[in-house]
Design a protein around this motif. Structure first.
Motif, mmCIF file in Angstrom:
data_model
loop_
_atom_site.group_PDB
_atom_site.id
_atom_site.type_symbol
_atom_site.label_atom_id
_atom_site.label_comp_id
_atom_site.label_asym_id
_atom_site.label_seq_id
_atom_site.Cartn_x
_atom_site.Cartn_y
_atom_site.Cartn_z
ATOM 1 N N ALA A 131 22.169 7.474 -11.768
ATOM 2 C CA ALA A 131 21.120 7.860 -11.135
ATOM 3 C C ALA A 131 19.789 7.674 -11.732
ATOM 4 O O ALA A 131 19.772 7.796 -13.173
ATOM 5 N N LEU A 132 18.754 7.406 -11.031
ATOM 6 C CA LEU A 132 17.523 7.357 -11.538
ATOM 7 C C LEU A 132 17.467 6.243 -12.813
ATOM 8 O O LEU A 132 16.706 6.794 -13.778
ATOM 9 N N GLY A 133 17.983 5.145 -12.951
ATOM 10 C CA GLY A 133 17.891 4.160 -13.837
ATOM 11 C C GLY A 133 16.872 2.953 -13.741
ATOM 12 O O GLY A 133 16.771 2.295 -14.535
ATOM 13 N N HIS A 134 15.896 3.222 -12.535
ATOM 14 C CA HIS A 134 15.093 2.338 -12.353
ATOM 15 C C HIS A 134 13.978 1.947 -13.425
ATOM 16 O O HIS A 134 13.649 0.916 -13.802
ATOM 17 N N ALA A 135 13.587 3.289 -14.143
ATOM 18 C CA ALA A 135 12.555 3.076 -15.114
ATOM 19 C C ALA A 135 13.049 2.354 -16.333
ATOM 20 O O ALA A 135 12.081 1.402 -16.897
ATOM 21 N N ILE A 136 14.522 2.336 -16.651
ATOM 22 C CA ILE A 136 14.896 1.538 -17.874
ATOM 23 C C ILE A 136 15.180 0.198 -17.188
ATOM 24 O O ILE A 136 14.741 -0.665 -17.813
ATOM 25 N N HIS A 137 15.937 0.061 -16.429
ATOM 26 C CA HIS A 137 16.595 -1.366 -16.119
ATOM 27 C C HIS A 137 15.726 -2.260 -15.143
ATOM 28 O O HIS A 137 15.801 -3.428 -15.655
ATOM 29 N N GLY A 180 10.940 7.309 -2.839
ATOM 30 C CA GLY A 180 12.194 7.153 -2.179
ATOM 31 C C GLY A 180 13.222 7.551 -3.055
ATOM 32 O O GLY A 180 14.544 7.846 -2.410
ATOM 33 N N THR A 181 13.059 7.939 -4.511
ATOM 34 C CA THR A 181 14.179 8.323 -5.385
ATOM 35 C C THR A 181 14.241 9.950 -5.519
ATOM 36 O O THR A 181 15.107 10.327 -5.660
ATOM 37 N N SER A 236 0.549 0.729 -4.236
ATOM 38 C CA SER A 236 0.460 0.420 -2.704
ATOM 39 C C SER A 236 1.932 0.566 -2.111
ATOM 40 O O SER A 236 1.887 1.045 -0.698
ATOM 41 N N TRP A 237 3.008 0.564 -2.628
ATOM 42 C CA TRP A 237 4.359 1.027 -1.934
ATOM 43 C C TRP A 237 4.336 2.339 -1.587
ATOM 44 O O TRP A 237 4.691 2.565 -0.522
ATOM 45 N N TYR A 238 3.974 3.183 -2.475
ATOM 46 C CA TYR A 238 4.020 4.620 -2.116
ATOM 47 C C TYR A 238 3.012 4.943 -1.065
ATOM 48 O O TYR A 238 3.326 5.681 -0.218
ATOM 49 N N GLY A 263 9.449 1.242 -11.599
ATOM 50 C CA GLY A 263 10.497 0.460 -11.455
ATOM 51 C C GLY A 263 9.838 -1.169 -11.835
ATOM 52 O O GLY A 263 10.529 -2.013 -11.704
ATOM 53 N N GLU A 264 8.324 -1.075 -11.975
ATOM 54 C CA GLU A 264 7.564 -2.451 -11.976
ATOM 55 C C GLU A 264 7.432 -2.742 -13.521
ATOM 56 O O GLU A 264 7.169 -1.761 -14.196
ATOM 57 N N PRO A 265 7.679 -3.979 -14.051
ATOM 58 C CA PRO A 265 7.661 -4.214 -15.447
ATOM 59 C C PRO A 265 6.180 -4.165 -15.916
ATOM 60 O O PRO A 265 5.815 -3.590 -16.963
ATOM 61 N N GLU A 266 5.235 -4.264 -14.905
ATOM 62 C CA GLU A 266 3.772 -4.378 -15.578
ATOM 63 C C GLU A 266 3.293 -2.891 -15.605
ATOM 64 O O GLU A 266 2.505 -2.339 -16.639
ATOM 65 N N VAL A 267 4.062 -1.823 -14.852
ATOM 66 C CA VAL A 267 3.773 -0.647 -15.332
ATOM 67 C C VAL A 267 4.399 0.067 -16.426
ATOM 68 O O VAL A 267 3.685 0.608 -17.331
ATOM 69 N N ALA A 268 5.497 -0.519 -16.891
ATOM 70 C CA ALA A 268 6.172 -0.395 -17.947
ATOM 71 C C ALA A 268 5.221 -0.757 -19.234
ATOM 72 O O ALA A 268 5.159 -0.289 -20.402
ATOM 73 N N ASP A 269 4.564 -2.103 -18.949
ATOM 74 C CA ASP A 269 3.936 -2.623 -20.116
ATOM 75 C C ASP A 269 2.574 -1.959 -20.413
ATOM 76 O O ASP A 269 2.253 -1.684 -21.436
ATOM 77 N N TRP A 270 1.790 -1.344 -19.094
ATOM 78 C CA TRP A 270 0.787 -0.319 -19.343
ATOM 79 C C TRP A 270 1.389 0.869 -20.322
ATOM 80 O O TRP A 270 0.765 1.624 -21.108
#
Length: 777
Positions: free
Chosen positions: A487-493, A427-428, A765-767, A451-458
């Protein structure tokens, strides 16, 4: 802005700087000097300078050349004997001048010419492709002229060329078993000038031929409504192959077809034998089967357990009958079922998938070969492909409550960072939907939402266990002036800053002031942008610091100069930024600008402006002289890119006014996003190892500085542009393992994990649900 120059002339000799047409401070068509290659080139004096030029062919004595030079304010083109050569050319329009127009005279910047001139014409209007190609090949482009009403040529039973003739030294002969063609030293083609066919009945163009060498052919067409040249991939193996082209999609393929040309290969001197060439409303040709991909179904297949290997077969010819698809595996991989399987009929451009169950007896990367063969006879088609499939060491299935804690790798004196491209949230952006057709690029984490913390932890776990201690996120501003709109700040925030393992890694931002917005003024930067950075990033305990100061990457340094006005103003603004950061207890600010080419002027300007260091995001590259064509794309082996990157690092090291953080880029292949027609091919982890070893030697040779022995990889996840080190289905963890082996000091055993190994995930799953959602009625 637009203008056209047309000329036709013959060179009796080719010498340095021979002028065709010249008007001082306006335009020029000439033969370049010998030291520049003696090519026919076109220049426009725009923006107060002549370069860049458009360069084309080296003219041959005694041969006529039809030339059309065009410029539209954006790009310049030089058509030579119907072949276009194009380069981007922007700049201010030259001012009108009363200087003389010089034609073939030593009074210009060349000694004149020897030969013959048919004409020189200057136009205020646009010449259409139909006019350019029609004049190049002597074809009258009115609809009422006589000609053949259909496009069906069978050369296998004829001693007649049926009106097909060669141009520019191309030889053509009817042999009774086909139309024999040999290309000359100059670009040429075989041409049929006498057609009068209804384009509506010619939606598909079909031909069958064998070509001795090369990888690209071209079709040239002229209709009453348009004209063009369309490349297509050929197989230069000397064997017969069928080709089906969707002419109905070509621009200008309307009205009446007047002429048709064929370039069988891009290789000078190549030979071809054409069995037939015909057009019709439906594909009428033998099948042309290809093995499109070979991948493991699991993102990280493991030795010792049953896995699936999938092969996709694509038909690029006429309808195929039921075909046989067979797999061949090495001794280390056991088949759990028959090697041969049947695949049902495939229409033109249809694909089918075949699955095999396999079990690797030991870990490793093993070659898997798949070939497909249609029934024997006139419609036979056979193809094969080989891919390397990695199998990770065996691992007993376990169930974990969360991503296991990272075990950081000691890299000794070396500091390793990576750029991060935040485009992977449904969606981004257009993101994953354009990557899915490239199955080797599917991440081990799946089509994730970053944008999911668990993905960032991986990601943190993968990076830290392979020596990467810092992440530089692309940061986008969507406005200029006023409070920051991001824009596109989801990966960090949403992801990184909420991750459990954030304290184990450092992060920084790279201001994307090229694709994203820059600043409206120094006040905008100081009063809006810098406070946003300080509050959200620089003050964070996990923010990356150099020499005790927050690190800020900037993608396009010259845009800072543009936005602030002058280099002096840049220097003064940087000083104010550093003082503001000191007052906030941050110790100052460490500014790094990206320069990805051997641009000495840019490096000198940055030193004067007060930057702390240089680096790069996306090292510049130039296609080598020898390339291979793949449909509408061209490529060359990635070893050439490795050489070019080393030359860039060495250039910056010699320049020496600012420290440099070398950027190591594993490749470039933007075919999913179609950013460029060129890509670096044959990329493997072992070739990446050579890149890392060369980078390590550069680090060891660099003088002392706050960023000494620091290397940044570009990029972690640029899946669209084709430079990524994140683990994927294609090579597993192989690229990260190379980094670990070259720079690390491993302590104890190490296991690379996929989410399914510990019962985690999936993260896509969302995608998938959005992708598969039924369309609204």
């Amino acid at each position: 802005l637009e203008f056209r120059i047309e000329a036709r002339r013959r060179f009796d000799e080719v010498g340095d700087g021979h002028t065709v047409v010249f008007k001082d401070n306006q335009y020029s068509i000439r033969v370049d000097w010998a030291r520049e290659g003696n090519r026919l080139s076109f220049f426009v004096f725009a923006g107060g300078k002549w370069e860049p030029r458009v360069s084309s062919v080296v003219p041959r004595p005694g041969q006529w050349y039809h030339m059309v030079a065009t410029w539209d304010g954006q790009q310049a083109a030089l058509w030579v004997n119907g072949e276009p050569f194009v380069t981007p050319r922007r700049g201010e329009v030259p001012r009108p001048a009363d200087t003389p127009l010089v034609i073939a005279s030593s009074a210009a910047h060349g000694p004149g010419v020897r030969g013959a001139i048919d004409y020189v014409k200057l136009y205020r209007r646009v010449l259409s492709p139909s006019e350019i190609l029609g004049r190049a090949f002597g074809i009258k482009t009115f609809a009422g002229r006589p000609g053949k009403p259909d496009v069906r040529f069978d050369f296998t039973q004829s001693q007649d060329t049926q009106g097909w003739a060669g141009t520019s030294g191309t030889e053509v002969r009817a042999t009774g078993s086909g139309l024999w063609v040999r290309l000359g030293a100059q670009p040429g083609l075989v041409l049929q000038r006498q057609l009068q066919a209804d384009v509506a009945a010619c939606g598909f163009l079909m031909l069958r031929m064998r070509v001795s060498a090369g990888s690209r052919g071209e079709v040239v067409y002229i209709t009453t409504r348009g004209a063009g040249r369309v490349p297509f991939e050929v197989q230069g193996d000397g064997k017969p192959h069928s080709y089906v082209l969707k002419a109905q999609a070509w621009p200008g393929w309307e009205g009446t077809l007047l002429a048709l040309g064929l370039v069988p290969s891009e290789v000078a001197g190549a030979e071809a034998q054409i069995d037939y060439l015909r057009a019709g409303k439906q594909p009428e040709a033998e099948p042309n089967l290809k093995v499109a991909s070979i991948v493991a179904v699991a993102a990280l297949p493991r030795a010792g357990r049953v896995e699936q290997i999938a092969a996709r077969v694509r038909n690029e010819g006429g309808r195929s009958a039921t075909t046989q698809v067979q797999i061949e595996v090495p001794p280390q991989v056991a088949l759990e079922g028959p090697a041969a399987q049947s695949l049902g009929p495939l229409d033109f451009e249809a694909e089918g998938e075949v699955l095999w169950r396999v079990r690797a007896t030991q870990p490793g990367a093993f070659p898997v070969r798949v070939w497909v063969k249609s029934p024997a006879g006139a419609a036979a088609s056979e193809a094969a492909a080989t891919e390397t499939v990695p199998f990770a060491p065996p691992l007993a299935p376990t169930k974990a409550e969360y991503v296991p804690p990272p075990v950081p790798l000691d890299t000794g004196p070396y500091t390793l960072w990576t750029h991060y491209c935040p485009l992977w949230k449904e969606g981004t952006t257009y993101g994953w939907k354009l990557i899915e057709p490239w199955p080797h690029r599917k991440p081990v984490l799946g089509w994730y939402n970053e944008g999911e913390p668990e993905v960032a932890d991986w990601h943190i776990k993968m990076m830290r266990e392979h020596g990467i201690s810092g992440i530089i996120y692309c940061w986008y501003r969507s406005n200029r002036g006023g409070p920051v709109q991001q824009a596109l700040g989801h990966a960090i925030h949403d992801g990184l800053l909420r991750a459990r393992y954030l304290p184990l890694i450092r992060f920084a931002i790279m201001w994307e002031n090229g694709c994203g917005q820059g600043c409206a003024s120094a006040e905008d930067l100081l009063e809006n942008v810098l406070p946003f950075w300080i509050e959200n990033y620089f003050s964070h305990p996990s923010y990356l610091r150099v020499d005790g100061k927050p690190l800020l990457y900037v993608w396009v340094p010259q845009n800072v100069t543009r936005d602030l006005g002058t280099s002096a103003q840049v220097r003064a603004t940087f000083q104010r930024m550093r003082e503001i950061c000191k007052k906030r207890g941050l110790g100052g600010l460490y500014l790094v600008g990206c320069v990805g080419s051997q641009d000495q002027a840019a490096l000198e300007r940055m030193a004067e402006e007060g930057w702390d260091a240089t680096s790069a995001y996306g090292n510049a590259w130039r296609p080598p002289a020898q390339v291979r064509f793949s449909g509408g794309f061209v490529s060359a082996p990635v070893e050439g890119f490795i050489d070019q990157q080393q030359a860039l690092w060495e250039f910056k090291l010699r320049h020496g006014r600012l420290p440099d953080i070398p950027s190591a880029m594993m490749g470039w292949d933007s075919r999913p996003w179609k950013e460029t027609p060129f890509f670096w091919s044959d990329n493997t982890p072992e070739k990446f190892r050579e890149l890392c070893l060369r980078a390590k030697r550069i680090l060891d040779a660099a003088p002392a500085s706050p960023v000494q022995k620091t290397l940044i990889f570009c990029c972690w996840n640029e899946f669209g542009e084709g430079h990524y080190i994140e683990p994927t289905r294609g090579y597993g963890y192989a690229y990260l393992d190379v980094i670990r082996e070259v720079f690390g000091r491993p302590a104890g055993p190490h296991v690379d994990l996929a989410p399914e190994d510990i019962g985690r995930g999936p993260y896509d799953s969302w995608y998938v649900s959005r992708r598969d959602r039924p369309a609204r009625q």
